[in-house]
Scaffold this active site. Structure first.
Site, PDB file in Angstrom:
ATOM      1  N   ASP A   8       0.944  -1.234   0.087  1.00 17.68           N
ATOM      2  CA  ASP A   8       0.086   0.063   0.082  1.00 17.68           C
ATOM      3  C   ASP A   8       0.849   1.342   0.337  1.00 17.68           C
ATOM      4  O   ASP A   8       1.618   1.353   1.004  1.00 17.68           O
ATOM      5  CB  ASP A   8      -0.995   0.009   1.263  1.00 17.68           C
ATOM      6  CG  ASP A   8      -1.897  -1.198   1.162  1.00 17.68           C
ATOM      7  OD1 ASP A   8      -2.359  -1.463   0.075  1.00 17.68           O
ATOM      8  OD2 ASP A   8      -2.091  -1.553   2.242  1.00 17.68           O
ATOM      9  N   ASP A  11     -13.854  -3.441  -2.127  1.00 20.17           N
ATOM     10  CA  ASP A  11     -13.706  -3.344  -0.685  1.00 20.17           C
ATOM     11  C   ASP A  11     -14.902  -3.594  -0.120  1.00 20.17           C
ATOM     12  O   ASP A  11     -15.900  -2.962  -0.379  1.00 20.17           O
ATOM     13  CB  ASP A  11     -13.375  -1.864  -0.236  1.00 20.17           C
ATOM     14  CG  ASP A  11     -11.904  -1.637  -1.068  1.00 20.17           C
ATOM     15  OD1 ASP A  11     -10.921  -2.756  -0.867  1.00 20.17           O
ATOM     16  OD2 ASP A  11     -11.270  -0.379  -1.231  1.00 20.17           O
TER      17      ASP A  11
END
Length: 257
Positions: free
Chosen positions: A12, A131
């Site tokens: 990330d 998500d």
């Protein structure tokens, strides 16, 4: 012969650094993306996923420069996501050395984008990232909603139905992150992982919540995932990729050693 299950470390990246948060906030620095990617390449990771976690939210281009540097050092498949909104964005990422691109917010805004991208570049390089957050109460049958823009925006869209639709539009893979579990180290949300794995015919990558090696095993055996993605257990030195593969193999899962 069953396909080997993949272990995918996830980078990330925020403002040029690898970071890791808990449930998409509380960010902690984990190093330079090129160095981190090199480490996982050397450890024998099956793939690497690079997610520019600020790109969609701040509506800026993903750092092509960093992707080029990683691609020059890493000789395993590289998936890049974050801020992928146009066919040019996809082309630029593939030209920079990415093997696949991950599309999330842009797919929700315009589902046809996935269909057009898959037709143009091939399903094998189009990953749809989901998500998902549980919206059903305890004791009720599981129901999960998808969120966009780094988990900030609810959509009202059912995660399982969306996964099926995206594969019908040509997505070659689903990257499924449980927002409830992200960074918690409590293990994958096996309910949504299994629901989506059973509903689609393409590989599902389980993400969000890995705290130990048993969680990786559970993602495959109980969740039905084809690949398991993890970040903090690898970034902060708790486990190495070879340790993870050895553990999975001991539990009867075929991996590439």
């Amino acid at each position: 012969m069953p396909l080997a299950k993949r272990i995918i470390p996830c980078l990330d990246v925020d403002k040029g650094r690898v970071v890791k948060g808990v449930q998409f906030v509380d960010i902690r620095d984990a190093g330079d993306p090129v160095e981190v990617a090199k480490k996982y390449n050397e450890q024998g990771a099956d793939e690497i996923t690079f997610l520019d976690i600020t790109a969609s939210h701040e509506a800026r281009e993903t750092t092509i420069n960093t992707v080029e540097k990683i691609a020059a050092e890493v000789f395993i498949p590289l998936t890049v996501g974050g801020g992928i909104r146009t066919l040019d964005d996809i082309r630029n990422m593939l030209n920079a050395g990415a093997d696949k691109v991950s599309i999330n917010s842009a797919a929700v805004k315009d589902p046809d984008f996935v269909r057009i991208a898959a037709e143009k570049f091939g399903s094998q390089c189009i990953v749809v990232a989901i998500d998902a957050k549980r919206v059903s109460a305890d004791g009720e049958p599981g129901r999960w909603e998808i969120f966009t823009h780094g988990g900030r925006n609810p959509t009202g869209i059912d995660a399982v139905e969306w996964a099926v639709r995206m594969t019908e539009y040509g997505a070659g893979e689903i990257l499924l992150t449980s927002m409830d579990r992200d960074g918690t180290k409590d293990g994958f949300d096996l309910g949504v992982t299994r629901a989506i794995s059973e509903a689609v015919r393409v590989p599902v990558i389980a993400s969000g919540g890995v705290g130990n090696l048993q969680h990786l095993v559970d993602g495959v055996i109980k969740g039905g995932a084809d690949a398991v993605l993890a970040a903090s257990i690898f970034h902060f030195g708790e486990y190495t990729v070879p340790e993870a593969k050895a553990y999975m193999e001991q539990h009867g899962i075929e991996v590439r050693l």
